[in-house]
Design a protein around this motif. Structure first.
Motif, short mmCIF file in Angstrom:
data_model
loop_
_atom_site.label_atom_id
_atom_site.label_comp_id
_atom_site.label_asym_id
_atom_site.label_seq_id
_atom_site.Cartn_x
_atom_site.Cartn_y
_atom_site.Cartn_z
N LEU A 1 48.05 -8.99 79.57
CA LEU A 1 49.12 -8.50 80.43
C LEU A 1 48.61 -7.36 81.32
CD1 LEU A 1 52.07 -8.79 81.26
CD2 LEU A 1 52.65 -7.16 79.44
N TYR A 2 47.84 -6.44 80.74
CA TYR A 2 47.27 -5.34 81.53
C TYR A 2 46.38 -5.88 82.64
CZ TYR A 2 44.69 -1.15 82.85
OH TYR A 2 44.13 -0.14 83.58
N VAL A 3 45.53 -6.84 82.29
CA VAL A 3 44.61 -7.42 83.27
C VAL A 3 45.39 -8.09 84.40
CG1 VAL A 3 42.89 -9.25 83.63
CG2 VAL A 3 42.62 -7.63 81.74
N SER A 4 46.42 -8.85 84.07
CA SER A 4 47.15 -9.53 85.15
C SER A 4 47.97 -8.56 85.98
CB SER A 4 47.99 -10.70 84.63
OG SER A 4 48.63 -10.42 83.46
N VAL A 5 48.60 -7.56 85.36
CA VAL A 5 49.39 -6.59 86.13
C VAL A 5 48.47 -5.73 87.00
CG1 VAL A 5 50.86 -4.53 85.94
CG2 VAL A 5 51.36 -6.57 84.56
N THR A 6 47.36 -5.25 86.44
CA THR A 6 46.45 -4.44 87.27
C THR A 6 45.80 -5.28 88.35
OG1 THR A 6 44.65 -4.71 85.65
CG2 THR A 6 45.98 -2.67 85.53
N GLY A 7 45.64 -6.59 88.11
CA GLY A 7 45.15 -7.47 89.16
C GLY A 7 46.08 -7.46 90.36
N VAL A 8 47.38 -7.46 90.11
CA VAL A 8 48.37 -7.41 91.19
C VAL A 8 48.30 -6.05 91.89
CG1 VAL A 8 50.83 -7.48 91.76
CG2 VAL A 8 49.91 -9.05 90.04
N ILE A 9 48.24 -4.98 91.11
CA ILE A 9 48.21 -3.63 91.69
C ILE A 9 46.96 -3.44 92.55
CG2 ILE A 9 48.09 -1.16 91.17
CD1 ILE A 9 49.77 -1.83 88.61
N VAL A 10 45.81 -3.82 92.01
CA VAL A 10 44.55 -3.69 92.76
C VAL A 10 44.61 -4.53 94.04
CG1 VAL A 10 42.09 -4.31 92.67
CG2 VAL A 10 43.11 -3.01 90.81
N TYR A 11 45.16 -5.74 93.92
CA TYR A 11 45.31 -6.58 95.12
C TYR A 11 46.17 -5.88 96.17
CZ TYR A 11 47.61 -9.80 98.24
OH TYR A 11 48.14 -10.37 99.36
N LEU A 12 47.32 -5.34 95.75
CA LEU A 12 48.21 -4.67 96.70
C LEU A 12 47.55 -3.45 97.33
CD1 LEU A 12 51.60 -4.92 94.76
CD2 LEU A 12 50.93 -6.20 96.83
N MET A 13 46.70 -2.76 96.55
CA MET A 13 46.04 -1.57 97.08
C MET A 13 44.94 -1.91 98.09
SD MET A 13 45.86 0.76 93.63
CE MET A 13 45.36 2.30 94.40
N LEU B 1 49.09 -13.77 94.00
CA LEU B 1 50.24 -14.57 93.56
C LEU B 1 50.00 -15.12 92.16
CD1 LEU B 1 52.96 -15.93 94.07
CD2 LEU B 1 51.70 -17.80 95.18
N ILE B 2 48.79 -15.62 91.91
CA ILE B 2 48.47 -16.17 90.58
C ILE B 2 48.61 -15.07 89.52
CG2 ILE B 2 46.62 -17.08 89.12
CD1 ILE B 2 45.62 -18.63 91.62
N ASN B 3 48.10 -13.89 89.79
CA ASN B 3 48.22 -12.79 88.83
C ASN B 3 49.68 -12.40 88.61
OD1 ASN B 3 45.69 -12.11 87.72
ND2 ASN B 3 45.07 -11.13 89.62
N THR B 4 50.47 -12.42 89.66
CA THR B 4 51.90 -12.12 89.52
C THR B 4 52.57 -13.15 88.63
OG1 THR B 4 51.95 -11.10 91.72
CG2 THR B 4 54.07 -11.80 90.79
N LEU B 5 52.30 -14.43 88.90
CA LEU B 5 52.90 -15.49 88.08
C LEU B 5 52.41 -15.43 86.63
CD1 LEU B 5 52.71 -18.46 90.62
CD2 LEU B 5 54.75 -17.16 89.93
N THR B 6 51.14 -15.10 86.45
CA THR B 6 50.61 -14.96 85.09
C THR B 6 51.34 -13.85 84.35
OG1 THR B 6 48.44 -15.77 85.79
CG2 THR B 6 48.53 -14.56 83.71
N SER B 7 51.54 -12.71 85.00
CA SER B 7 52.27 -11.61 84.37
C SER B 7 53.67 -12.06 83.96
CB SER B 7 52.38 -10.42 85.34
OG SER B 7 51.12 -9.94 85.70
#
Length: 180
Positions: free
Chosen positions: A162-174, A53-59
Motif C-alpha cells: 500500500l505504501y509503495v502504490s500510494v507513494t507511487g501516485v504522490i511521486v508521479y504527481l510531484m 493511474l495504475i498505482n491509483t487503482l492498485t491503492s
C-alpha cells in the motif's frame, strides 16, 4: 467461481525467491543509463500517466481487498487481490517500456519539496524491491490454502504494498509537471 489451487510444495519457495531477486535485477539492468534507448514512438510518452493511474487503482483495490476480508467476504477479497496483482504486473511492463524508450525525467522542484520528493522516491523504490517477495509469498500461501502463513505474510505485504502504490501516485504527481 472456480479458483486456482496450488499444492503445498517447498519448490515454490525457491521459485518465489528466484523471481523476487530476478525482477529487480532485470529491471535495474534494463534501466541502466548506459544502455541505448529503444525507439518505441511517441505513444510511450503517455506511460508515466498510465503508471500513475495504475498505482491509483492498485491503492484502491488493495484497500477494497482489506475492507472485504474484514467483512469476511473472501470471494470479493480474492477478486480485489487478483486485480491488485494484475495491476502490479501491468505496471511493471509499462514502467520498463517507458524507461527503455525514454530518458529519466529530472525533478525540477526546489526548496523543501525537493528532499521530500527524494525521500518518497527512495523509500518507494527501496520498498518496491522488497515487497515482491512478500506479495508472492502471500499469494502462494493463499492459493495453497496455507491461511495462517498467508496472514503472517500479509502483515508485511499489505502495508508495504500500500505504501509503495500510494507513494507511487504522490511521486508521479510531484514529477508530472516536468514531463516533456
Amino acid at each position: 467461481m472456480a479458483t486456482l489451487a496450488l499444492p503445498k510444495d517447498k519448490k515454490f519457495n525457491k521459485v518465489i525467491n528466484i523471481i523476487a531477486v530476478a525482477i529487480p535485477l532485470v529491471v535495474a539492468i534494463l534501466l541502466n543509463p548506459r544502455i541505448p534507448k529503444v525507439e518505441l514512438g511517441e505513444w510511450s510518452k503517455v506511460l508515466p500517466h498510465v503508471n500513475g493511474l495504475i498505482n491509483t487503482l492498485t491503492s484502491l483495490t488493495l484497500l477494497a481487498g482489506y475492507y472485504f476480508i474484514k467483512k469476511k467476504n473472501i470471494a470479493a477479497h480474492r477478486l480485489m487481490m487478483t486485480v491488485s496483482f494484475s495491476l502490479g504486473a501491468l505496471f511493471l511492463v509499462s514502467y520498463v517500456l517507458y524507461h527503455l524508450s525514454n530518458e529519466s525525467t529530472p525533478f525540477g522542484g526546489e526548496g523543501l519539496i525537493r528532499p521530500i520528493y527524494y525521500f518518497l522516491l527512495i523509500t518507494h523504490i527501496t520498498l518496491s524491491i522488497g515487497v515482491v517477495w512478500f506479495v508472492l509469498r502471500a499469494i502462494y500461501f493463499a492459493l495453497s490454502n496455507q491461511i495462517d502463513l498467508h496472514k503472517k505474510a500479509v502483515k508485511w505485504a499489505f502495508p508495504i504494498w500500500l505504501y509503495v502504490s500510494v507513494t507511487g501516485v504522490i511521486v508521479y504527481l510531484m514529477i508530472s509537471p516536468y514531463y516533456n
